[in-house]
Design a protein around this motif. Structure first.
Motif, PDB file in Angstrom:
ATOM      1  N   THR A   6       1.221  -1.227  -0.202  1.00 52.15           N
ATOM      2  CA  THR A   6       0.066   0.090  -0.141  1.00 52.15           C
ATOM      3  C   THR A   6       1.257   1.434  -0.127  1.00 52.15           C
ATOM      4  OG1 THR A   6       0.036  -0.309   2.369  1.00 52.15           O
ATOM      5  CG2 THR A   6      -2.187  -1.044   1.127  1.00 52.15           C
ATOM      6  N   VAL A   7      -0.082   2.319  -0.439  1.00 56.87           N
ATOM      7  CA  VAL A   7       0.852   4.053  -0.201  1.00 56.87           C
ATOM      8  C   VAL A   7      -0.059   4.429   0.908  1.00 56.87           C
ATOM      9  CG1 VAL A   7       2.178   3.724  -2.468  1.00 56.87           C
ATOM     10  CG2 VAL A   7       0.100   4.793  -2.794  1.00 56.87           C
ATOM     11  N   HIS A   8       0.655   5.714   1.270  1.00 55.01           N
ATOM     12  CA  HIS A   8      -0.515   6.464   2.493  1.00 55.01           C
ATOM     13  C   HIS A   8       0.198   7.694   1.525  1.00 55.01           C
ATOM     14  CE1 HIS A   8      -0.419   2.979   4.927  1.00 55.01           C
ATOM     15  NE2 HIS A   8       0.725   2.556   4.404  1.00 55.01           N
ATOM     16  N   ILE A   9      -0.962   8.491   1.242  1.00 58.13           N
ATOM     17  CA  ILE A   9      -0.934   9.074   0.269  1.00 58.13           C
ATOM     18  C   ILE A   9      -1.712  10.960   1.650  1.00 58.13           C
ATOM     19  CG2 ILE A   9      -2.951  10.737  -1.903  1.00 58.13           C
ATOM     20  CD1 ILE A   9      -0.595   8.245  -2.547  1.00 58.13           C
ATOM     21  N   VAL A  10      -1.314  11.879   1.747  1.00 59.98           N
ATOM     22  CA  VAL A  10      -1.285  12.690   2.482  1.00 59.98           C
ATOM     23  C   VAL A  10      -2.264  13.566   1.421  1.00 59.98           C
ATOM     24  CG1 VAL A  10      -1.395  14.912   3.809  1.00 59.98           C
ATOM     25  CG2 VAL A  10       0.491  12.893   3.646  1.00 59.98           C
ATOM     26  N   ALA A  26       5.624   5.993   1.042  1.00 58.60           N
ATOM     27  CA  ALA A  26       5.378   4.154   1.608  1.00 58.60           C
ATOM     28  C   ALA A  26       4.442   3.667   3.475  1.00 58.60           C
ATOM     29  CB  ALA A  26       7.106   3.351   1.069  1.00 58.60           C
ATOM     30  N   ASN A  27       5.863   4.761   3.840  1.00 57.24           N
ATOM     31  CA  ASN A  27       5.154   4.044   5.176  1.00 57.24           C
ATOM     32  C   ASN A  27       4.474   5.403   6.090  1.00 57.24           C
ATOM     33  OD1 ASN A  27       6.333   5.267   8.513  1.00 57.24           O
ATOM     34  ND2 ASN A  27       7.500   3.499   7.766  1.00 57.24           N
ATOM     35  N   ILE A  91      -4.297   9.048   3.860  1.00 60.88           N
ATOM     36  CA  ILE A  91      -5.848   7.886   3.183  1.00 60.88           C
ATOM     37  C   ILE A  91      -4.297   6.576   2.820  1.00 60.88           C
ATOM     38  CG2 ILE A  91      -7.671   8.951   2.630  1.00 60.88           C
ATOM     39  CD1 ILE A  91      -6.855   8.649  -0.319  1.00 60.88           C
ATOM     40  N   GLU A  92      -5.200   5.169   2.628  1.00 58.97           N
ATOM     41  CA  GLU A  92      -4.548   4.261   2.228  1.00 58.97           C
ATOM     42  C   GLU A  92      -4.810   3.535   1.106  1.00 58.97           C
ATOM     43  OE1 GLU A  92      -3.111  -0.190   3.764  1.00 58.97           O
ATOM     44  OE2 GLU A  92      -4.213   1.531   5.345  1.00 58.97           O
ATOM     45  N   LEU A  93      -4.208   3.027   0.074  1.00 53.50           N
ATOM     46  CA  LEU A  93      -4.519   3.352  -1.940  1.00 53.50           C
ATOM     47  C   LEU A  93      -3.841   1.778  -1.641  1.00 53.50           C
ATOM     48  CD1 LEU A  93      -4.767   6.442  -3.498  1.00 53.50           C
ATOM     49  CD2 LEU A  93      -6.652   4.531  -2.156  1.00 53.50           C
ATOM     50  N   PRO A  94      -4.329   0.781  -2.747  1.00 51.82           N
ATOM     51  CA  PRO A  94      -3.324  -0.187  -2.581  1.00 51.82           C
ATOM     52  C   PRO A  94      -2.047  -0.094  -3.533  1.00 51.82           C
ATOM     53  CG  PRO A  94      -5.271  -0.827  -3.296  1.00 51.82           C
ATOM     54  CD  PRO A  94      -5.668   0.552  -2.505  1.00 51.82           C
ATOM     55  N   TYR A  95      -1.124  -0.546  -3.620  1.00 55.97           N
ATOM     56  CA  TYR A  95      -0.381   0.205  -4.439  1.00 55.97           C
ATOM     57  C   TYR A  95       0.295  -1.337  -5.916  1.00 55.97           C
ATOM     58  CZ  TYR A  95       4.691   1.307  -6.520  1.00 55.97           C
ATOM     59  OH  TYR A  95       5.947   1.095  -7.125  1.00 55.97           O
ATOM     60  N   ALA A  96      -0.136  -1.013  -7.203  1.00 58.06           N
ATOM     61  CA  ALA A  96      -0.327  -1.292  -8.067  1.00 58.06           C
ATOM     62  C   ALA A  96       1.825  -1.242  -8.530  1.00 58.06           C
ATOM     63  CB  ALA A  96      -0.876  -1.956  -8.797  1.00 58.06           C
TER      64      ALA A  96
END
Length: 97
Positions: A6-10, A26-27, A91-96
Motif C-alpha cells: 500500500t501507499v499512504h497519500i496525504v 510508503a510508510n 488515506i491508504e491505497l493499494p500499490y500496483a
C-alpha cells in the motif's frame, strides 16, 4: 493470503473545491508525521487585521500582516498551493507496481 503493498497519500481537504493529493509515502508513520507538520503550520497562519483592506488609516498593520502571510506561505511544508486548504488527511491505497 499475501497482503498487497500500500501507499499512504496525504490529502489536502476542503469543503468547497474538493480534495487534492499532496504527497505519497510508503510508510504510514512518515505520512502521519507530514500531516502533523501541515496541521501545525495551519495553526501558525497570521490573523488578518480587523480592517483587512489597505487604507491610509491601517497601512502599517496591513503591511505587517501581508509580510507575515507571505513568509507563512513560503514556509508551508506542502508549498503555497496547499496553504489555504481546510484540513489534511492520510488515506491508504493499494500499490500496483
Amino acid at each position: 493470503m499475501k497482503r498487497r503493498p500500500t501507499v499512504h497519500i496525504v490529502m489536502a481537504c476542503t469543503n468547497y473545491e474538493g480534495d487534492r493529493p499532496v504527497q505519497a509515502f510508503a510508510n504510514v508513520e512518515a505520512a502521519h508525521l507530514f500531516k502533523v507538520a501541515l496541521d501545525a503550520h495551519v495553526l501558525k497562519r497570521p490573523i488578518s487585521p480587523a480592517q483587512a483592506v489597505d487604507t491610509p488609516e491601517n497601512d502599517a498593520e496591513f503591511e505587517a500582516w501581508d509580510r507575515k502571510t507571505k513568509r507563512w506561505l513560503k514556509l508551508h511544508p506542502a508549498g503555497a498551493d496547499f496553504a489555504y486548504y481546510d484540513d489534511f488527511a492520510v488515506i491508504e491505497l493499494p500499490y500496483a507496481p
